[in-house]
Design a protein around this motif. Structure first.
Motif, PDB file in Angstrom:
ATOM      1  N   GLY A  39      31.969  47.634  49.112  1.00 55.15           N
ATOM      2  CA  GLY A  39      33.287  47.730  48.486  1.00 55.15           C
ATOM      3  C   GLY A  39      33.840  46.362  48.128  1.00 55.15           C
ATOM      4  O   GLY A  39      34.429  46.179  47.063  1.00 55.15           O
ATOM      5  N   LEU A  40      33.650  45.392  49.014  1.00 58.71           N
ATOM      6  CA  LEU A  40      34.100  44.025  48.736  1.00 58.71           C
ATOM      7  C   LEU A  40      33.339  43.427  47.551  1.00 58.71           C
ATOM      8  O   LEU A  40      33.941  42.754  46.697  1.00 58.71           O
ATOM      9  N   ILE A  41      32.050  43.664  47.517  1.00 60.22           N
ATOM     10  CA  ILE A  41      31.233  43.157  46.407  1.00 60.22           C
ATOM     11  C   ILE A  41      31.704  43.767  45.091  1.00 60.22           C
ATOM     12  O   ILE A  41      31.816  43.080  44.061  1.00 60.22           O
ATOM     13  N   PHE A  42      32.002  45.062  45.121  1.00 63.65           N
ATOM     14  CA  PHE A  42      32.510  45.740  43.930  1.00 63.65           C
ATOM     15  C   PHE A  42      33.799  45.069  43.448  1.00 63.65           C
ATOM     16  O   PHE A  42      33.955  44.776  42.249  1.00 63.65           O
ATOM     17  N   ALA A  43      34.723  44.823  44.370  1.00 61.78           N
ATOM     18  CA  ALA A  43      36.004  44.204  44.012  1.00 61.78           C
ATOM     19  C   ALA A  43      35.792  42.810  43.412  1.00 61.78           C
ATOM     20  O   ALA A  43      36.462  42.431  42.442  1.00 61.78           O
ATOM     21  N   CYS A  44      34.859  42.056  43.977  1.00 62.47           N
ATOM     22  CA  CYS A  44      34.573  40.704  43.464  1.00 62.47           C
ATOM     23  C   CYS A  44      34.062  40.757  42.027  1.00 62.47           C
ATOM     24  O   CYS A  44      34.481  39.956  41.173  1.00 62.47           O
ATOM     25  N   PHE A  45      33.171  41.694  41.750  1.00 59.71           N
ATOM     26  CA  PHE A  45      32.639  41.806  40.394  1.00 59.71           C
ATOM     27  C   PHE A  45      33.697  42.316  39.413  1.00 59.71           C
ATOM     28  O   PHE A  45      33.642  42.007  38.221  1.00 59.71           O
ATOM     29  N   GLN A  46      34.656  43.097  39.910  1.00 58.01           N
ATOM     30  CA  GLN A  46      35.754  43.519  39.047  1.00 58.01           C
ATOM     31  C   GLN A  46      36.575  42.307  38.603  1.00 58.01           C
ATOM     32  O   GLN A  46      36.958  42.184  37.440  1.00 58.01           O
ATOM     33  N   ILE A  47      36.834  41.411  39.554  1.00 57.46           N
ATOM     34  CA  ILE A  47      37.590  40.194  39.228  1.00 57.46           C
ATOM     35  C   ILE A  47      36.823  39.334  38.221  1.00 57.46           C
ATOM     36  O   ILE A  47      37.403  38.794  37.267  1.00 57.46           O
ATOM     37  N   ILE A  48      35.505  39.234  38.421  1.00 61.19           N
ATOM     38  CA  ILE A  48      34.674  38.477  37.477  1.00 61.19           C
ATOM     39  C   ILE A  48      34.724  39.133  36.101  1.00 61.19           C
ATOM     40  O   ILE A  48      34.749  38.458  35.065  1.00 61.19           O
ATOM     41  N   GLY A  49      34.744  40.472  36.086  1.00 62.62           N
ATOM     42  CA  GLY A  49      34.832  41.202  34.825  1.00 62.62           C
ATOM     43  C   GLY A  49      36.126  40.903  34.093  1.00 62.62           C
ATOM     44  O   GLY A  49      36.137  40.762  32.859  1.00 62.62           O
ATOM     45  N   TRP A  50      37.225  40.782  34.846  1.00 62.16           N
ATOM     46  CA  TRP A  50      38.507  40.419  34.213  1.00 62.16           C
ATOM     47  C   TRP A  50      38.424  39.018  33.594  1.00 62.16           C
ATOM     48  O   TRP A  50      38.991  38.779  32.531  1.00 62.16           O
ATOM     49  N   LYS A  51      37.720  38.115  34.276  1.00 59.70           N
ATOM     50  CA  LYS A  51      37.567  36.757  33.735  1.00 59.70           C
ATOM     51  C   LYS A  51      36.737  36.776  32.452  1.00 59.70           C
ATOM     52  O   LYS A  51      36.970  35.991  31.538  1.00 59.70           O
ATOM     53  N   GLU A  52      35.755  37.679  32.406  1.00 60.01           N
ATOM     54  CA  GLU A  52      34.957  37.822  31.190  1.00 60.01           C
ATOM     55  C   GLU A  52      35.829  38.311  30.033  1.00 60.01           C
ATOM     56  O   GLU A  52      35.671  37.868  28.890  1.00 60.01           O
ATOM     57  N   LEU A  53      36.749  39.227  30.337  1.00 62.63           N
ATOM     58  CA  LEU A  53      37.670  39.715  29.311  1.00 62.63           C
ATOM     59  C   LEU A  53      38.551  38.567  28.804  1.00 62.63           C
ATOM     60  O   LEU A  53      38.779  38.419  27.604  1.00 62.63           O
ATOM     61  N   GLN A  54      39.038  37.756  29.733  1.00 61.51           N
ATOM     62  CA  GLN A  54      39.882  36.620  29.361  1.00 61.51           C
ATOM     63  C   GLN A  54      39.113  35.626  28.502  1.00 61.51           C
ATOM     64  O   GLN A  54      39.675  35.007  27.594  1.00 61.51           O
ATOM     65  N   ALA A  55      37.824  35.465  28.809  1.00 57.00           N
ATOM     66  CA  ALA A  55      36.992  34.534  28.035  1.00 57.00           C
ATOM     67  C   ALA A  55      36.861  34.978  26.584  1.00 57.00           C
ATOM     68  O   ALA A  55      36.594  34.160  25.697  1.00 57.00           O
ATOM     69  N   HIS A  56      37.049  36.282  26.333  1.00 58.37           N
ATOM     70  CA  HIS A  56      36.990  36.812  24.977  1.00 58.37           C
ATOM     71  C   HIS A  56      38.395  37.009  24.405  1.00 58.37           C
ATOM     72  O   HIS A  56      38.592  37.779  23.459  1.00 58.37           O
ATOM     73  N   ASN A  57      39.374  36.319  25.026  1.00 60.69           N
ATOM     74  CA  ASN A  57      40.771  36.354  24.564  1.00 60.69           C
ATOM     75  C   ASN A  57      41.404  37.734  24.626  1.00 60.69           C
ATOM     76  O   ASN A  57      42.303  38.050  23.848  1.00 60.69           O
ATOM     77  N   ILE A  58      40.906  38.566  25.526  1.00 62.48           N
ATOM     78  CA  ILE A  58      41.573  39.842  25.796  1.00 62.48           C
ATOM     79  C   ILE A  58      42.400  39.618  27.047  1.00 62.48           C
ATOM     80  O   ILE A  58      41.881  39.588  28.163  1.00 62.48           O
ATOM     81  N   LEU A  59      43.701  39.444  26.849  1.00 68.42           N
ATOM     82  CA  LEU A  59      44.590  39.041  27.924  1.00 68.42           C
ATOM     83  C   LEU A  59      45.537  40.165  28.307  1.00 68.42           C
ATOM     84  O   LEU A  59      45.836  41.056  27.502  1.00 68.42           O
ATOM     85  N   PHE A  60      46.012  40.102  29.533  1.00 69.31           N
ATOM     86  CA  PHE A  60      46.957  41.116  30.007  1.00 69.31           C
ATOM     87  C   PHE A  60      48.250  41.087  29.190  1.00 69.31           C
ATOM     88  O   PHE A  60      48.889  42.120  28.986  1.00 69.31           O
ATOM     89  N   THR A  61      48.621  39.913  28.710  1.00 69.67           N
ATOM     90  CA  THR A  61      49.864  39.761  27.943  1.00 69.67           C
ATOM     91  C   THR A  61      49.635  39.823  26.437  1.00 69.67           C
ATOM     92  O   THR A  61      50.536  39.575  25.656  1.00 69.67           O
ATOM     93  N   GLY A  62      48.400  40.170  26.053  1.00 64.09           N
ATOM     94  CA  GLY A  62      48.087  40.216  24.632  1.00 64.09           C
ATOM     95  C   GLY A  62      48.277  41.600  24.041  1.00 64.09           C
ATOM     96  O   GLY A  62      49.294  42.262  24.267  1.00 64.09           O
ATOM     97  N   GLU A  63      47.273  42.053  23.259  1.00 64.71           N
ATOM     98  CA  GLU A  63      47.327  43.374  22.649  1.00 64.71           C
ATOM     99  C   GLU A  63      47.536  44.437  23.727  1.00 64.71           C
ATOM    100  O   GLU A  63      47.035  44.333  24.836  1.00 64.71           O
ATOM    101  N   ARG A  64      48.266  45.503  23.340  1.00 64.45           N
ATOM    102  CA  ARG A  64      48.524  46.566  24.324  1.00 64.45           C
ATOM    103  C   ARG A  64      47.231  47.158  24.857  1.00 64.45           C
ATOM    104  O   ARG A  64      47.116  47.473  26.039  1.00 64.45           O
ATOM    105  N   SER A  65      46.231  47.307  23.982  1.00 63.26           N
ATOM    106  CA  SER A  65      44.950  47.857  24.426  1.00 63.26           C
ATOM    107  C   SER A  65      44.314  46.967  25.482  1.00 63.26           C
ATOM    108  O   SER A  65      43.734  47.439  26.453  1.00 63.26           O
ATOM    109  N   GLY A  66      44.423  45.646  25.283  1.00 60.09           N
ATOM    110  CA  GLY A  66      43.881  44.717  26.272  1.00 60.09           C
ATOM    111  C   GLY A  66      44.587  44.840  27.593  1.00 60.09           C
ATOM    112  O   GLY A  66      43.967  44.807  28.658  1.00 60.09           O
TER     113      GLY A  66
END
Length: 208
Positions: free
Chosen positions: A105-132
Motif C-alpha cells: 500500500g505504501l509503495i502504491f501511494a509513492c508511485f501515485q505521487i510520482i505519477g502526479w509529478k509526471e503530470l506536472q512535468a507535462h504542464n497538467i497542473l491542479f490549478t490549470g485546466e479543469r480537466s487537469g
C-alpha cells in the motif's frame, strides 16, 4: 405471480442477510456505496469538463500509474492471505501478510505521487485546466480512501503484534467473533479500493 413471489423471496433473503451482519459491516457497506457514487459523479464531471481540443491528452500516459496498478493488484492477492491465517490461528503468518499488504500500500501511494509529478512535468497542473484538476482530485480521493484502509490495517497489525506477546490475549483473539468481523471488513475495504482504482486506471488510460 410466480416472478413476484421470487422477487419477494429474494428481498426477504437480502434483508435476512443484512440482519445477520454486524452493525459495523452494514456501515462499511453503506460507506462503500456512498464512495462509489462520489467517484462516479467526479469522473462524470471530468468527462464533461474535457476540452474540445484533444491536445490536452497528447502525451504519454504516466508510467507510475501503470506500476502502481500492478502493485495494487499484487496487494489484492496478499490481502486474501490474511483471513486464512487468522482462522488457522497462525498469528505470525497473519502479521507477515498484513505487513506485506501494508508495505505494498505504501509503495502504491509513492508511485501515485510520482505519477502526479509526471503530470506536472507535462504542464497538467491542479490549478490549470479543469480537466487537469479533476485528474488530481479523482486520484487524490482514491489515495485518501487508501490511506483510511491502510490506517485500519496498521491498527490491526499493531494489535496482533501486541496480542502475540500475551498467551491469554492470544487465545481470546483467535476465538473472538468481532475480531473476525474486523478482518472481514479489512478484506472487503481493500478489495473495494482496488476495484475502484482499476476502474479509474482504465478510464484514464483510454482518455489519454
Amino acid at each position: 405471480m410466480k416472478k413476484e413471489k421470487e422477487g419477494l423471496n429474494l428481498r426477504k433473503e437480502a434483508f435476512r442477510k443484512m440482519e445477520q451482519m454486524h452493525p459495523h459491516e452494514v456501515l462499511v457497506y453503506i460507506s462503500m456505496i456512498g464512495s462509489a457514487v462520489i467517484f462516479f459523479f467526479t469522473i462524470l464531471a471530468f468527462t464533461v469538463s474535457k476540452p474540445v481540443e484533444v491536445d490536452f491528452f497528447k502525451f504519454e500516459f504516466p508510467k507510475s500509474f501503470i506500476v502502481s496498478t500492478v502493485v495494487l493488484l499484487v496487494s489484492n492477492y496478499s490481502v486474501t492471505k490474511i483471513m486464512p491465517h487468522y482462522l488457522s490461528d497462525d498469528i505470525e503468518g497473519l502479521k507477515k501478510w498484513m505487513g506485506i499488504t501494508f508495505l505494498l500500500g505504501l509503495i502504491f501511494a509513492c508511485f501515485q505521487i510520482i505519477g502526479w509529478k509526471e503530470l506536472q512535468a507535462h504542464n497538467i497542473l491542479f490549478t490549470g485546466e479543469r480537466s487537469g484538476a479533476y485528474l488530481y482530485v479523482i486520484s487524490g480521493l482514491h489515495v485518501i480512501h487508501m490511506a483510511g484502509v491502510m490506517g485500519f490495517l496498521l491498527y490491526l497489525l499493531l494489535e496482533s503484534h501486541k496480542v502475540s506477546k500475551d498467551v491469554v490475549k492470544h487465545l481470546l483473539y483467535s476465538t473472538s467473533p468481532y475480531q473476525k468481523v474486523k478482518f472481514k471488513i479489512l478484506s472487503n475495504c481493500w478489495h473495494f479500493v482496488d476495484a475502484v482504482w482499476v476502474a479509474i486506471f482504465f478510464y484514464f488510460l483510454f482518455s489519454f
